[in-house]
Design a protein around this motif. Structure first.
Motif, mmCIF file in Angstrom:
data_model
loop_
_atom_site.group_PDB
_atom_site.id
_atom_site.type_symbol
_atom_site.label_atom_id
_atom_site.label_comp_id
_atom_site.label_asym_id
_atom_site.label_seq_id
_atom_site.Cartn_x
_atom_site.Cartn_y
_atom_site.Cartn_z
ATOM 1 N N TYR A 1 -66.547 9.854 43.969
ATOM 2 C CA TYR A 1 -65.795 10.555 44.989
ATOM 3 C C TYR A 1 -64.466 10.042 45.037
ATOM 4 N N SER A 2 -64.150 9.028 44.008
ATOM 5 C CA SER A 2 -62.846 8.679 43.829
ATOM 6 C C SER A 2 -61.945 9.556 42.646
ATOM 7 N N GLN A 3 -60.633 9.486 42.572
ATOM 8 C CA GLN A 3 -59.928 9.995 41.447
ATOM 9 C C GLN A 3 -60.344 9.642 40.218
ATOM 10 N N LYS A 4 -61.102 8.465 39.833
ATOM 11 C CA LYS A 4 -61.528 8.260 38.573
ATOM 12 C C LYS A 4 -62.774 8.997 38.276
ATOM 13 N N GLY A 5 -63.540 9.242 39.300
ATOM 14 C CA GLY A 5 -64.865 9.844 39.344
ATOM 15 C C GLY A 5 -64.621 11.481 38.756
ATOM 16 N N PHE A 6 -63.339 12.027 39.190
ATOM 17 C CA PHE A 6 -63.245 13.269 38.940
ATOM 18 C C PHE A 6 -62.543 13.518 37.633
ATOM 19 N N GLU A 7 -62.043 12.400 36.908
ATOM 20 C CA GLU A 7 -61.033 12.461 35.946
ATOM 21 C C GLU A 7 -61.993 13.165 34.783
ATOM 22 N N LYS A 8 -62.828 12.798 34.196
ATOM 23 C CA LYS A 8 -63.960 13.476 33.210
ATOM 24 C C LYS A 8 -63.957 14.931 33.515
ATOM 25 N N HIS A 9 -64.262 15.390 34.674
ATOM 26 C CA HIS A 9 -64.223 16.773 34.981
ATOM 27 C C HIS A 9 -62.849 17.715 34.923
ATOM 28 N N LEU A 10 -61.918 16.749 35.426
ATOM 29 C CA LEU A 10 -60.536 17.418 35.328
ATOM 30 C C LEU A 10 -60.036 17.651 33.860
ATOM 31 N N GLU A 11 -60.240 16.577 33.013
ATOM 32 C CA GLU A 11 -60.196 16.696 31.659
ATOM 33 C C GLU A 11 -60.691 17.870 30.950
ATOM 34 N N ILE A 12 -61.969 17.944 31.199
ATOM 35 C CA ILE A 12 -62.545 18.995 30.716
ATOM 36 C C ILE A 12 -62.045 20.521 31.050
ATOM 37 N N GLU A 13 -61.873 20.508 32.534
ATOM 38 C CA GLU A 13 -61.225 21.862 32.822
ATOM 39 C C GLU A 13 -59.948 22.134 32.317
ATOM 40 N N TYR A 14 -58.921 21.270 32.197
ATOM 41 C CA TYR A 14 -57.821 21.171 31.587
ATOM 42 C C TYR A 14 -57.673 21.714 30.146
ATOM 43 N N LYS A 15 -58.607 21.064 29.443
ATOM 44 C CA LYS A 15 -58.836 21.410 28.240
ATOM 45 C C LYS A 15 -59.328 22.791 27.838
ATOM 46 N N LYS A 16 -60.061 23.384 28.684
ATOM 47 C CA LYS A 16 -60.570 24.876 28.518
ATOM 48 C C LYS A 16 -59.312 25.687 28.972
ATOM 49 N N MET A 17 -58.598 25.277 30.003
ATOM 50 C CA MET A 17 -57.415 26.107 30.345
ATOM 51 C C MET A 17 -56.496 26.219 29.272
ATOM 52 N N ILE A 18 -56.145 25.059 28.528
ATOM 53 C CA ILE A 18 -55.286 25.068 27.360
ATOM 54 C C ILE A 18 -55.644 25.671 26.464
ATOM 55 N N LEU A 19 -57.043 25.854 26.140
ATOM 56 C CA LEU A 19 -57.422 26.763 24.924
ATOM 57 C C LEU A 19 -57.436 28.303 25.322
ATOM 58 N N ILE A 20 -57.604 28.467 26.631
ATOM 59 C CA ILE A 20 -57.381 29.688 27.142
ATOM 60 C C ILE A 20 -55.961 30.304 26.955
ATOM 61 N N PHE A 21 -54.783 29.457 27.189
ATOM 62 C CA PHE A 21 -53.433 29.711 27.115
ATOM 63 C C PHE A 21 -52.967 30.004 25.410
ATOM 64 N N ILE A 22 -53.609 29.088 24.737
ATOM 65 C CA ILE A 22 -53.348 29.116 23.189
ATOM 66 C C ILE A 22 -53.917 30.358 22.655
ATOM 67 N N LYS A 23 -55.097 30.593 22.862
ATOM 68 C CA LYS A 23 -55.733 31.945 22.576
ATOM 69 C C LYS A 23 -54.815 33.104 22.789
ATOM 70 N N GLY A 24 -54.416 33.172 24.181
ATOM 71 C CA GLY A 24 -53.522 34.304 24.633
ATOM 72 C C GLY A 24 -52.386 34.479 24.030
ATOM 73 N N PHE A 25 -51.935 33.266 23.733
ATOM 74 C CA PHE A 25 -50.422 33.146 22.935
ATOM 75 C C PHE A 25 -50.526 33.802 21.606
ATOM 76 N N TYR A 26 -51.621 33.166 20.920
ATOM 77 C CA TYR A 26 -51.917 33.947 19.635
ATOM 78 C C TYR A 26 -52.104 35.361 19.571
ATOM 79 N N LEU A 27 -52.830 35.658 20.537
ATOM 80 C CA LEU A 27 -53.109 37.132 20.568
ATOM 81 C C LEU A 27 -51.854 38.047 20.965
ATOM 82 N N LEU A 28 -51.072 37.697 21.963
ATOM 83 C CA LEU A 28 -49.856 38.208 22.104
ATOM 84 C C LEU A 28 -48.762 38.109 20.828
#
Length: 97
Positions: A61-88
């Motif tokens: 329950y520390s910041q380090k414990g959430f880092e892995k999850h935050l990295e995965i969620e961040y990568k998912k969001m980046i991929l969504i924005f990249i796909k949207g950018f290429y689509l537009l």
């Protein structure tokens, strides 16, 4: 409240905690019901966050414990924005084709 969540808990540990919490809640033993809901919440957090087995609460329950999850969620969001950018960027070419 319990009727809404009944369909969510189908796996064995979560189902057991949920049924016990509901049983004691129906008997108006709210303290015991809460004692069964705490492990249920922890089970759901562990399932969502995908913590390694045996991780201590302090690390979990520390910041380090959430880092892995935050990295995965961040990568998912980046991929969504990249796909949207290429689509537009290329939609007009696709429409002309």
């Amino acid at each position: 409240m319990f009727e809404n969540f009944q369909s969510c808990y189908k796996t064995n540990p979560a189902k057991r905690y949920f049924e016990k919490a509901k049983c004691f809640f129906d008997q108006m033993d709210y303290m015991t019901s809460a004692m069964y809901l705490v492990p249920l919440i922890e089970f759901r957090i562990n399932e969502l966050m995908d913590f390694p087995n045996g991780m201590s609460y302090k690390k979990k329950y520390s910041q380090k414990g959430f880092e892995k999850h935050l990295e995965i969620e961040y990568k998912k969001m980046i991929l969504i924005f990249i796909k949207g950018f290429y689509l537009l960027k290329f939609i007009h070419l696709l429409l002309r084709f």
